[in-house]
Structure formats: C-alpha cells, structure tokens
Design a protein around this motif. Structure first.
Motif, PDB file in Angstrom:
ATOM      1  N   GLU A  29      61.717 -18.663  53.238  1.00  0.00           N
ATOM      2  CA  GLU A  29      62.333 -17.377  52.923  1.00  0.00           C
ATOM      3  C   GLU A  29      61.261 -16.290  52.871  1.00  0.00           C
ATOM      4  OE1 GLU A  29      65.156 -17.441  49.726  1.00  0.00           O
ATOM      5  OE2 GLU A  29      65.465 -19.607  49.951  1.00  0.00           O
ATOM      6  N   GLU A  30      61.569 -15.138  53.444  1.00  0.00           N
ATOM      7  CA  GLU A  30      60.601 -14.052  53.525  1.00  0.00           C
ATOM      8  C   GLU A  30      60.890 -12.976  52.491  1.00  0.00           C
ATOM      9  OE1 GLU A  30      60.590 -12.613  57.524  1.00  0.00           O
ATOM     10  OE2 GLU A  30      59.193 -14.148  58.197  1.00  0.00           O
ATOM     11  N   ILE A  31      59.813 -12.378  51.987  1.00  0.00           N
ATOM     12  CA  ILE A  31      59.918 -11.243  51.073  1.00  0.00           C
ATOM     13  C   ILE A  31      59.780  -9.971  51.905  1.00  0.00           C
ATOM     14  CG2 ILE A  31      58.851 -10.077  49.106  1.00  0.00           C
ATOM     15  CD1 ILE A  31      57.856 -12.829  48.180  1.00  0.00           C
ATOM     16  N   THR A  32      60.757  -9.113  51.827  1.00  0.00           N
ATOM     17  CA  THR A  32      60.738  -7.902  52.666  1.00  0.00           C
ATOM     18  C   THR A  32      60.964  -6.626  51.868  1.00  0.00           C
ATOM     19  OG1 THR A  32      63.111  -8.144  53.108  1.00  0.00           O
ATOM     20  CG2 THR A  32      61.586  -9.188  54.662  1.00  0.00           C
ATOM     21  N   ASP A  33      61.115  -6.756  50.535  1.00  0.00           N
ATOM     22  CA  ASP A  33      61.529  -5.593  49.752  1.00  0.00           C
ATOM     23  C   ASP A  33      60.381  -4.931  48.994  1.00  0.00           C
ATOM     24  OD1 ASP A  33      61.091  -7.648  48.011  1.00  0.00           O
ATOM     25  OD2 ASP A  33      62.983  -7.423  46.909  1.00  0.00           O
ATOM     26  N   ASP A  34      59.137  -5.109  49.449  1.00  0.00           N
ATOM     27  CA  ASP A  34      58.030  -4.391  48.816  1.00  0.00           C
ATOM     28  C   ASP A  34      57.099  -3.846  49.896  1.00  0.00           C
ATOM     29  OD1 ASP A  34      56.614  -6.590  49.728  1.00  0.00           O
ATOM     30  OD2 ASP A  34      56.149  -7.380  47.757  1.00  0.00           O
ATOM     31  N   GLU A  35      56.062  -3.155  49.477  1.00  0.00           N
ATOM     32  CA  GLU A  35      55.167  -2.475  50.411  1.00  0.00           C
ATOM     33  C   GLU A  35      54.411  -3.457  51.304  1.00  0.00           C
ATOM     34  OE1 GLU A  35      51.374  -0.922  51.842  1.00  0.00           O
ATOM     35  OE2 GLU A  35      51.582  -2.318  50.151  1.00  0.00           O
ATOM     36  N   LEU A  36      54.127  -4.651  50.796  1.00  0.00           N
ATOM     37  CA  LEU A  36      53.362  -5.620  51.585  1.00  0.00           C
ATOM     38  C   LEU A  36      54.195  -6.209  52.713  1.00  0.00           C
ATOM     39  CD1 LEU A  36      50.554  -6.920  51.722  1.00  0.00           C
ATOM     40  CD2 LEU A  36      51.444  -8.779  50.270  1.00  0.00           C
ATOM     41  N   GLY A  37      55.472  -6.445  52.480  1.00  0.00           N
ATOM     42  CA  GLY A  37      56.346  -6.986  53.511  1.00  0.00           C
ATOM     43  C   GLY A  37      56.180  -8.478  53.712  1.00  0.00           C
ATOM     44  N   PRO A  38      56.709  -9.039  54.803  1.00  0.00           N
ATOM     45  CA  PRO A  38      56.640 -10.483  55.052  1.00  0.00           C
ATOM     46  C   PRO A  38      55.217 -11.019  54.934  1.00  0.00           C
ATOM     47  CG  PRO A  38      58.069  -9.437  56.650  1.00  0.00           C
ATOM     48  CD  PRO A  38      57.426  -8.326  55.880  1.00  0.00           C
ATOM     49  N   ARG A  39      55.110 -12.157  54.268  1.00  0.00           N
ATOM     50  CA  ARG A  39      53.783 -12.726  53.956  1.00  0.00           C
ATOM     51  C   ARG A  39      53.271 -13.554  55.135  1.00  0.00           C
ATOM     52  NH1 ARG A  39      55.635  -9.258  50.151  1.00  0.00           N
ATOM     53  NH2 ARG A  39      54.960  -9.797  48.034  1.00  0.00           N
ATOM     54  N   ASP A  40      52.938 -12.880  56.201  1.00  0.00           N
ATOM     55  CA  ASP A  40      52.406 -13.508  57.412  1.00  0.00           C
ATOM     56  C   ASP A  40      50.988 -12.986  57.616  1.00  0.00           C
ATOM     57  OD1 ASP A  40      51.619 -13.936  60.146  1.00  0.00           O
ATOM     58  OD2 ASP A  40      53.710 -14.389  60.601  1.00  0.00           O
ATOM     59  N   LEU A  41      49.988 -13.877  57.555  1.00  0.00           N
ATOM     60  CA  LEU A  41      48.594 -13.428  57.588  1.00  0.00           C
ATOM     61  C   LEU A  41      48.190 -12.844  58.931  1.00  0.00           C
ATOM     62  CD1 LEU A  41      46.835 -16.224  55.501  1.00  0.00           C
ATOM     63  CD2 LEU A  41      47.407 -13.902  54.790  1.00  0.00           C
ATOM     64  N   LEU A  42      48.827 -13.259  60.015  1.00  0.00           N
ATOM     65  CA  LEU A  42      48.524 -12.628  61.298  1.00  0.00           C
ATOM     66  C   LEU A  42      48.994 -11.174  61.284  1.00  0.00           C
ATOM     67  CD1 LEU A  42      49.312 -15.358  63.987  1.00  0.00           C
ATOM     68  CD2 LEU A  42      47.096 -14.685  63.046  1.00  0.00           C
ATOM     69  N   ARG A  43      50.156 -10.926  60.716  1.00  0.00           N
ATOM     70  CA  ARG A  43      50.660  -9.557  60.622  1.00  0.00           C
ATOM     71  C   ARG A  43      49.814  -8.708  59.684  1.00  0.00           C
ATOM     72  NH1 ARG A  43      53.924  -6.177  57.756  1.00  0.00           N
ATOM     73  NH2 ARG A  43      53.951  -7.606  55.988  1.00  0.00           N
ATOM     74  N   LEU A  44      49.267  -9.347  58.627  1.00  0.00           N
ATOM     75  CA  LEU A  44      48.502  -8.635  57.599  1.00  0.00           C
ATOM     76  C   LEU A  44      47.005  -8.632  57.860  1.00  0.00           C
ATOM     77  CD1 LEU A  44      50.391 -10.085  54.494  1.00  0.00           C
ATOM     78  CD2 LEU A  44      50.633  -7.775  55.433  1.00  0.00           C
ATOM     79  N   ALA A  45      46.575  -9.177  58.989  1.00  0.00           N
ATOM     80  CA  ALA A  45      45.138  -9.349  59.235  1.00  0.00           C
ATOM     81  C   ALA A  45      44.373  -8.028  59.158  1.00  0.00           C
ATOM     82  CB  ALA A  45      44.917 -10.013  60.588  1.00  0.00           C
ATOM     83  N   GLY A  46      44.998  -6.934  59.561  1.00  0.00           N
ATOM     84  CA  GLY A  46      44.315  -5.644  59.533  1.00  0.00           C
ATOM     85  C   GLY A  46      43.988  -5.165  58.137  1.00  0.00           C
ATOM     86  N   ARG A  47      44.582  -5.777  57.108  1.00  0.00           N
ATOM     87  CA  ARG A  47      44.327  -5.390  55.723  1.00  0.00           C
ATOM     88  C   ARG A  47      43.240  -6.244  55.075  1.00  0.00           C
ATOM     89  NH1 ARG A  47      49.605  -2.917  53.464  1.00  0.00           N
ATOM     90  NH2 ARG A  47      48.576  -3.285  51.459  1.00  0.00           N
ATOM     91  N   LEU A  48      42.712  -7.243  55.796  1.00  0.00           N
ATOM     92  CA  LEU A  48      41.681  -8.126  55.235  1.00  0.00           C
ATOM     93  C   LEU A  48      40.308  -7.475  55.421  1.00  0.00           C
ATOM     94  CD1 LEU A  48      43.036 -11.568  56.536  1.00  0.00           C
ATOM     95  CD2 LEU A  48      43.519 -10.416  54.357  1.00  0.00           C
ATOM     96  N   ARG A  49      40.070  -6.399  54.687  1.00  0.00           N
ATOM     97  CA  ARG A  49      38.907  -5.554  54.932  1.00  0.00           C
ATOM     98  C   ARG A  49      37.796  -5.815  53.918  1.00  0.00           C
ATOM     99  NH1 ARG A  49      43.392  -2.021  55.531  1.00  0.00           N
ATOM    100  NH2 ARG A  49      43.010  -1.105  53.474  1.00  0.00           N
ATOM    101  N   LEU A  50      37.271  -7.020  53.926  1.00  0.00           N
ATOM    102  CA  LEU A  50      36.108  -7.348  53.096  1.00  0.00           C
ATOM    103  C   LEU A  50      35.493  -8.641  53.616  1.00  0.00           C
ATOM    104  CD1 LEU A  50      37.447  -9.774  51.307  1.00  0.00           C
ATOM    105  CD2 LEU A  50      38.058  -7.968  49.746  1.00  0.00           C
ATOM    106  N   PRO A  51      34.306  -9.019  53.155  1.00  0.00           N
ATOM    107  CA  PRO A  51      33.663 -10.241  53.642  1.00  0.00           C
ATOM    108  C   PRO A  51      34.505 -11.481  53.319  1.00  0.00           C
ATOM    109  CG  PRO A  51      32.055  -8.846  52.555  1.00  0.00           C
ATOM    110  CD  PRO A  51      33.404  -8.241  52.273  1.00  0.00           C
ATOM    111  N   LEU A  52      34.728 -12.317  54.337  1.00  0.00           N
ATOM    112  CA  LEU A  52      35.550 -13.516  54.201  1.00  0.00           C
ATOM    113  C   LEU A  52      34.797 -14.728  54.712  1.00  0.00           C
ATOM    114  CD1 LEU A  52      38.963 -12.256  55.679  1.00  0.00           C
ATOM    115  CD2 LEU A  52      38.371 -12.450  53.253  1.00  0.00           C
ATOM    116  N   LEU A  53      34.952 -15.837  54.006  1.00  0.00           N
ATOM    117  CA  LEU A  53      34.506 -17.139  54.484  1.00  0.00           C
ATOM    118  C   LEU A  53      35.729 -18.024  54.590  1.00  0.00           C
ATOM    119  CD1 LEU A  53      32.370 -19.350  55.138  1.00  0.00           C
ATOM    120  CD2 LEU A  53      32.232 -19.788  52.677  1.00  0.00           C
ATOM    121  N   VAL A  54      36.003 -18.538  55.802  1.00  0.00           N
ATOM    122  CA  VAL A  54      37.143 -19.423  56.036  1.00  0.00           C
ATOM    123  C   VAL A  54      36.598 -20.780  56.466  1.00  0.00           C
ATOM    124  CG1 VAL A  54      39.214 -19.847  57.394  1.00  0.00           C
ATOM    125  CG2 VAL A  54      38.667 -17.516  56.655  1.00  0.00           C
TER     126      VAL A  54
END
Length: 598
Positions: free
Chosen positions: A505-530
């Motif tokens: 089930e997807e969350i769509t009723d807030d500013e962040l929107g669906p919790r899909d990391l590919l869609r949100l990748a542009g917001r990952l604006r800091l140093p990351l280690l994966v």
C-alpha cells in the motif's frame, strides 16, 4: 563502483576490535552437560566453541581447526564432550565432522546434497544426534549419527516434511515432530521401527512445544481468538489440555524455554521493550517469580537439569554466554561485569506516544551521534551485545537505537501502527527523534547521522529524503527500493510478509508522496554509504545497484555516494566472513564522512 570491501587501518579502535567476541547458533547437549556455539574473536573466522556446564564458572574451549565456518553451519554438542559440526558449503552441500578436544576433526562418510538439512541433539544409546534431510517429493530421511567416527544409519524415510524435535522419553526412542504440508500437526517418530504416528490427545491445531519425560508433562500451544495460549497436559491424560490463566496473562512476549526435570516448574523468556526477563512458573501453585538477571537479553534456548537451569544471556557490554541461573539449591546465580561500553534504555516522547531506545554514550555531548534503525519491520533492538555499536562507541560515536512504531515488544497497537503504511508513522517517529537529538546537541554541534539495515536501511533513506538538512550523513546495509519493487523481485517468504503487513500500500497524502527510493533519489542530498551482499537472498542486490545507477544519472547536489558490494556475502554482511571489514568501513565513514581509506 562495484568492488569487494577492502581492508585498512582503523586507528583508535584497533585494540578494542582485536579482542571482540561474537557468538551465534547456540545448542545444548541432550542431557545439558555441554553447550556449543560458533564464535569469532576479533578478525578471526567463526569456529566451534564448547562450554562445560558441569560445575563452577563455564569456560569456553575452541575446538577444531579455523576453517572459517559460515553462519549456516550447525554445532551440536554431545554429552561425551564432543561437537558434531554440520558444515554448510556452496551449492547446498552439508558435510558432517565429529570434533574431539585435542584431536583433528574426523569427517563422517555421508554428505548431504540439497534439500533441507538439520540436526537434533540426542537419540538412542551411542548416537550423537539425528540428521533430517529432505528427500524430495515431500519426503524426509532420518539418519542416526553415531557419537564415534563411523557410518551413519538410515532410520526411516517418511512421506512428510518434519520440523522441531521434542524428546518424549529418557531413552532417545520417541521424538515428537511438527509435520508440515497438507496435514499439519504433531507426530511421533518411533526410532525402534521408523514408524510415524499422531501424538494422541491434542486438539485440532494444538502443537507440542516442550516435554518433561520424567514428570510426564507436556507444554502445548493453541491459537484461540487470534492469540496463542499455552496449555499443560500429562503424557497419558485422556482429557483436554488445561490452559492456566496465570500462565496466559503474563505481560510481554512469552517464549517457553525449559521444564525442570520433574516437570514441576517452567522457565519462560519474557520480552518487554528492550530487555528480557526470566520468569519461573510453578505448575502446582501457579505462582510466577522472576529470576534476578542483569538488564540484557536472553537467547531463546535453555536446558534445565539436576545441576540447574542453564540459559544463554547477553548484555550490551558482554556477548552471549551460558549462565546457570538456578543451581541445585534453587539459588540465583550472578554474572561478572562487562568489559566494553555499557548501554542503557531511554524513553523519548514521540508523536504517537513513548519511544524506547537503547543508548550508548551521551547523545548531547558526544562528538557525533547516530540514529540506528533495526530491520524487520517486525523486530526490535534489545539490550544485547552488538559488535558494531561497540565499535562506534569506541570511536566516540553516541548511538541512539530506537524502537519506533512498527517495532515488537510494546503491544499490538505499537506493532501494527505501520500495517499498510510503511514509511508512515515509523518515519514520523524517526524524523521527530532526529530533531529532538539534534536540538539537544546545541548550536554548532554536528547534526545526527543515520544507520540502518534491511527495512531500517529503507527507512533511513526515506528519512534522508524527507529532510536532508536534518542529517549529516547516512550509512545503510541492504536497502530495498519500495514495497512494490521488493514484491516483484523478492522471494516467496518476503512476498508473504509484504501481503501480511500491507507493504504494497502506498502513502500519497503528504508532501513526500509514494515511498519509492528511485522516485525520491533526487532528495538524497548528503554523503551516503550503501553496502549490499552480492548473494543476498532476501533483498536482491539489484535494488542497491539500481539506486546507485539512478544517483549517478541525476547527480543531486550534495550527494556523495560510496557503494560497496561485499563479494560472496548474503543478506547480513555484518555476520559473514568479512564482517570485521564491513564494520570497519561503516564506522570509518560515519566517523569521518569520507569514503577514503588509509
């Protein structure tokens, strides 16, 4: 860049790490004289370890040669002071070795290929264990494994998939097992003739958990009105099982551990929040009392013999180890203090109620602080020994490990708050804690960091996307991209969990929107280690690879990605052969913000 994890120096925590011990896969011998596990010290490999529980303070003895066992290897101690080792190898192959103190391991002549394989301690006279091997087409072959080097004996091949294993007599002849498949239930394997028959007297859906053969007492469980109840009955009783009210009204998550030899008392592991409690239920008086233990966690296995109740206990400053809690006189035992950084439980006010956390160091005054998010989502941090947190603490990094909404151990409402809302209430809790912890550090202090594994890795990256300015950096292990993507790529067990917990089930009723990391990748604006294991069979490594490629494509401002794929590792590279290297890189990155290693 895809590459195996590499080694290097870690400076100030080297001495701390060199003596660090972790232990997994504990088992007791049939009569409880010995316990065994797999142990790794410092940078060393996993090796079999034997504990003599016969008297005094248990002391571990390393057996065999350091061949580098995997976490899938099985160790079964014998009452003669040996270890039967089931070594898991590539391609689903299992080999058996019998290890005697002071001698080279003796290979057993039978090798098992494919199918499910497991060992149950005990058996008829002269047996070290029984080996169960999937024979295909829903069949299981049972083998008698001798306590001396020599050939195995095939006891029976039965048309069923079998699990569990509870001995019903003192002679190793009758073993109760769980039958899976079309006709689930509790069945009894008679080793004298290889026959399989239902355990008489149980109601439909009732399953056996424990037995006290000398006292003729059985402990069962039956699902009733959505919850499991614990029942007590005699071995030869014709009447229905009794479900004592005091036994079924205990507050917390209850795991039965062991009967005393006479079947008069029952030891229970009860989890409440971040710590375990050891309760003893008297079957005659129905009284319950708590055994005195340091704040910590218990391993879900124990043995109660005439020498006392043996449990496996851990605290944040001590790894798992055997402990005799009640000796022959009924007196509680004590345990020496720890040798590492201590931790404590702390409660924070959250947007949906209290949030309990395991805390190392001082989050307000430490040079750095990290919020550590557990996997699951149906899981929780406990007051147990964690090599990664110890290494962080040694480097001066405070750790706040919260049990946000969705965690177990705090009741159904807390656990089910994220059902159908992954990345909803739990994300709100983490963002709230990040602000609280950050505000407590004062102006000019470094912002909090994030660490997470599995579901915790997914949640950590969502927290970065929701508010990149709240955090200084994030390190994650085995993230997935979204519930929908994981449902497409994951194994059947993961798909079943997603169905059960509403992970699609997807969350769509807030500013962040669906919790899909590919869609949100542009917001990952800091140093990351994966970090991801090459052979992860829970969350496919393709999820981290796709996130890496997406970040390289869009290059969001401030994003500095370091991607480490651990060659040969599975879902949890922090417990594999290169675990110390993975921990080194994680702690180095969190401590410096740099992926460079010198």
């Amino acid at each position: 860049m895809t590459a195996p994890v590499i080694t290097g120096t870690a400076g100030e925590e080297t001495a701390h790490r060199s003596s660090e011990t972790r232990r997994i896969n504990f088992r007791f011998s049939r009569r409880g004289r010995y316990a065994a596990c797999l142990s790794a010290r410092g940078r060393g490999p996993l090796v079999p370890e034997l504990w003599d529980l016969g008297g005094g303070t248990p002391v571990p003895m390393t057996l065999g040669q350091p061949a580098g066992e995997s976490s899938w290897s099985t160790v079964v101690p014998t009452d003669g002071g040996r270890i039967l080792l089931g070594r898991a190898q590539a391609g689903g192959v299992h080999r058996l070795l019998l290890i005697t103190p002071g001698e080279a391991p003796a290979p057993m002549p039978t090798t098992f290929h494919g199918g499910g394989f497991r060992l149950v301690a005990g058996g008829p006279e002269g047996a070290a264990a029984l080996a169960f091997h999937g024979a295909g087409e829903g069949r299981t072959t049972v083998w008698r494994v001798p306590a001396e080097p020599g050939p195995l004996e095939a006891v029976a091949t039965v048309p069923a998939v079998l699990g569990g294993g509870v001995w019903l007599d003192a002679f190793g002849r009758r073993l109760a097992l769980s039958r899976h498949g079309d006709e689930p239930g509790t069945v009894v394997l008679d080793l004298a003739d290889g026959s399989l028959s239902p355990l008489q007297g149980l109601a439909g859906g009732e399953h056996l958990l424990l037995a006290a053969p000398r006292g003729g007492v059985l402990l069962t469980t039956l699902r009733h009105e959505g919850a499991y109840r614990l029942g007590v009955r005699g071995t030869d009783d014709d009447g229905p099982t009794v479900f004592p009210r005091p036994l079924n009204e205990i507050d917390g998550a209850v795991t039965p551990l062991a009967f005393d030899p006479e079947g008069r008392r029952l030891a229970l592991l009860v989890t409440r929040g971040v710590r375990s409690h050891l309760l003893v239920y008297d079957l005659t008086t129905e009284e319950i009392r708590e055994a005195a233990l340091p704040a910590g966690a218990l391993y879900p296995s124990a043995h109660w013999s005439t020498a006392g109740l043996h449990v496996i206990h851990t605290t944040p400053d001590r790894p798992y180890a055997p402990l005799t809690v009640l000796n022959a006189s009924g007196a509680p035992a004590t345990r020496r203090g720890g040798e590492r950084a201590a931790a404590r439980a702390r409660s924070y006010d959250g947007p949906g109620g209290r949030i309990e956390a395991v805390v190392y160091g001082d989050p307000a005054r430490s040079r750095q602080v990290v919020l550590a998010l557990h996997g699951g989502p149906e899981a929780a941090w406990q007051l147990s020994f964690d090599p990664l947190f110890q290494q962080m603490a040694a480097r001066g990094i405070a750790v706040v490990a919260p049990n946000q909404r969705g965690s177990t151990g705090y009741g159904a409402a807390h656990r089910d708050a994220i059902r159908g809302a992954w990345g909803g209430p739990d994300l709100a809790d983490i963002l709230h804690l990040g602000r609280v912890v950050g505000a407590g550090r004062g102006l000019g202090a470094s912002r909090p960091m994030l660490y997470g594994a599995s579901y915790g890795a997914y949640l950590a990256l969502l927290a970065v996307a929701a508010d990149p300015h709240l955090w200084s950096r994030a390190a994650v292990v085995a993230p997935f991209l979204s519930g929908r993507e994981l449902y497409t790529d994951g194994p059947a067990t993961v798909r079943a969990m997603l169905d059960r917990l509403g992970g699609l089930e997807e969350i769509t009723d807030d500013e962040l929107g669906p919790r899909d990391l590919l869609r949100l990748a542009g917001r990952l604006r800091l140093p990351l280690l994966v970090v991801h294991g090459e052979h992860d069979d829970v969350i496919p490594v393709s999820h981290s690879r796709r996130l890496r490629d997406r970040l390289a494509e869009i290059a969001p401002p401030g994003a500095e990605l370091t991607y480490l794929e651990v060659t040969g590792a599975g879902h949890d590279p922090l417990t594999g052969r290169d675990a110390h290297l993975v921990r080194d890189r994680l702690v180095h990155f969190l401590g410096t913000g740099s992926a460079r290693w010198s």
